[in-house]
Design an enzyme around this catalytic site. Structure first.
Site, PDB file in Angstrom:
ATOM      1  N   ILE A  90       0.863  -1.178   0.000  1.00  0.00           N
ATOM      2  CA  ILE A  90       0.000   0.000   0.000  1.00  0.00           C
ATOM      3  C   ILE A  90       0.904   1.232   0.000  1.00  0.00           C
ATOM      4  CG2 ILE A  90      -2.065  -1.035   1.018  1.00  0.00           C
ATOM      5  CD1 ILE A  90      -1.181  -0.239   3.751  1.00  0.00           C
ATOM      6  N   ASP A  91       0.346   2.364  -0.422  1.00  0.00           N
ATOM      7  CA  ASP A  91       1.147   3.580  -0.558  1.00  0.00           C
ATOM      8  C   ASP A  91       1.707   4.038   0.793  1.00  0.00           C
ATOM      9  OD1 ASP A  91       0.425   3.619  -3.213  1.00  0.00           O
ATOM     10  OD2 ASP A  91      -1.214   5.047  -2.929  1.00  0.00           O
ATOM     11  N   LYS A  92       2.735   4.853   0.710  1.00  0.00           N
ATOM     12  CA  LYS A  92       3.404   5.398   1.891  1.00  0.00           C
ATOM     13  C   LYS A  92       2.420   6.067   2.854  1.00  0.00           C
ATOM     14  CE  LYS A  92       6.495   9.253   2.868  1.00  0.00           C
ATOM     15  NZ  LYS A  92       6.392  10.577   2.277  1.00  0.00           N
TER      16      LYS A  92
END
Length: 304
Positions: free
Chosen positions: A138-140
């Protein structure tokens, strides 16, 4: 070293070589391609050429891509919020502002560094030294449940479940504006943005199938709290799909407004529920990552 070969057809006549290769190889940035051109790693009809060379119909191109340098990824004693763990899998609740796996120039402070310290030698090696144990990411700035494998056989099984869309993933998000429908589906391919290589976009020519189902949980007039169910897991899928409806995620300055009235650090997106069949026991397991504090506070503000 990897060598890619291309035969230029009439439809790609008279295009700068760096642009031609960027179109053919979307996984590589144009600046990286220009760097390799300077290093004489591109041959046209057996000859070294410069970045301003323009393609001719019938050209035979050889593009040499050096093997990536493998950085030293070191275990780091970073606390983990563990939702579940056994001898085969680990489910963690990833905090905001944490990158999942290392990349060039960014080799510390990632979830992988933390997991390596926690699991020691017990991590699957399928995705190589940069992404040991990582099945999906998942994104930062996205928080929530993430699955990690300690064993190669288990990793292959879960990767297959992911491919068949049988892993249950439910996200919570807050989008700008008032969604018209109470529920709906966005079925639009997602791929690299045609001009901005750092972004993804609805891309009918080069994108991959992407399907997001959404359901309204609460309306605030200027914003809407929704649940998203993923059938596919493309990079930035929810962010791109909701922006395509004219309702980008709050705090998403990449796909939405640069204005940030709620002072959010990145998009309001949380991977809340993760469910899968355990490859060893055959039991269905489901985990819920509680909403992070920033998300709960945002909902409180919107309710006022």
């Amino acid at each position: 070293m990897e060598t890619l070969e291309f035969n230029v057809d009439a439809s790609a006549n008279n295009i700068r070589i760096d642009r031609y290769l960027a179109d053919q190889c979307p996984e590589h940035s144009r600046s990286y391609i220009q760097k390799l051109l300077k290093e004489e790693q591109v041959l046209v009809n057996g000859r070294i050429i410069k970045a301003n060379y323009k393609t001719q119909s019938g050209d035979y191109i050889e593009f040499h891509i050096p093997d990536p340098e493998v950085p030293d990824i070191l275990p780091e004693n970073i606390p983990l919020d563990i939702l579940y763990e056994d001898d085969y899998v680990l489910v963690v609740n990833k905090p905001k502002d944490m990158v999942v796996h290392p990349s060039a120039g960014h080799t510390s402070g990632t979830l992988v560094n933390a997991v390596m310290a926690h699991c020691g030698e017990h991590l699957s090696g399928i995705n190589g030294v940069l992404r040991p144990g990582i099945v999906h990411r998942i994104d930062k700035d996205t928080t929530g449940a993430l699955l990690i494998c300690k064993d190669d056989v288990v990793h292959r099984d879960l990767a297959e479940q992911l491919k068949k869309h049988s892993i249950k993933r439910r996200y919570r998000a807050v989008v700008q504006g008032n969604l018209k429908e109470n529920e709906g589906t966005v079925n639009a391919p997602v791929g690299r943005h045609p001009t901005d290589r750092k972004k993804m976009a609805i891309n009918h020519k080069n994108g991959k199938e992407a399907i997001t189902h959404y359901k309204v949980l609460e309306r605030f007039g200027q914003a809407t709290y929704i649940e998203c169910r993923l059938e596919t897991g493309r990079t930035h899928q929810i962010r791109v799909h909701m922006a395509s409806l004219g309702h980008p995620l709050l705090g998403d300055t990449v796909y939405g407004s640069s204005k940030n009235p709620y002072h959010l650090q990145g998009q309001a997106l949380h991977a809340m529920i993760l469910g899968f069949v355990h490859p060893i026991t055959g039991e269905y397991l489901e985990f819920e990552a509680p909403l992070p504090e920033y998300f709960s506070k945002l909902l409180e503000k919107l309710r006022k």
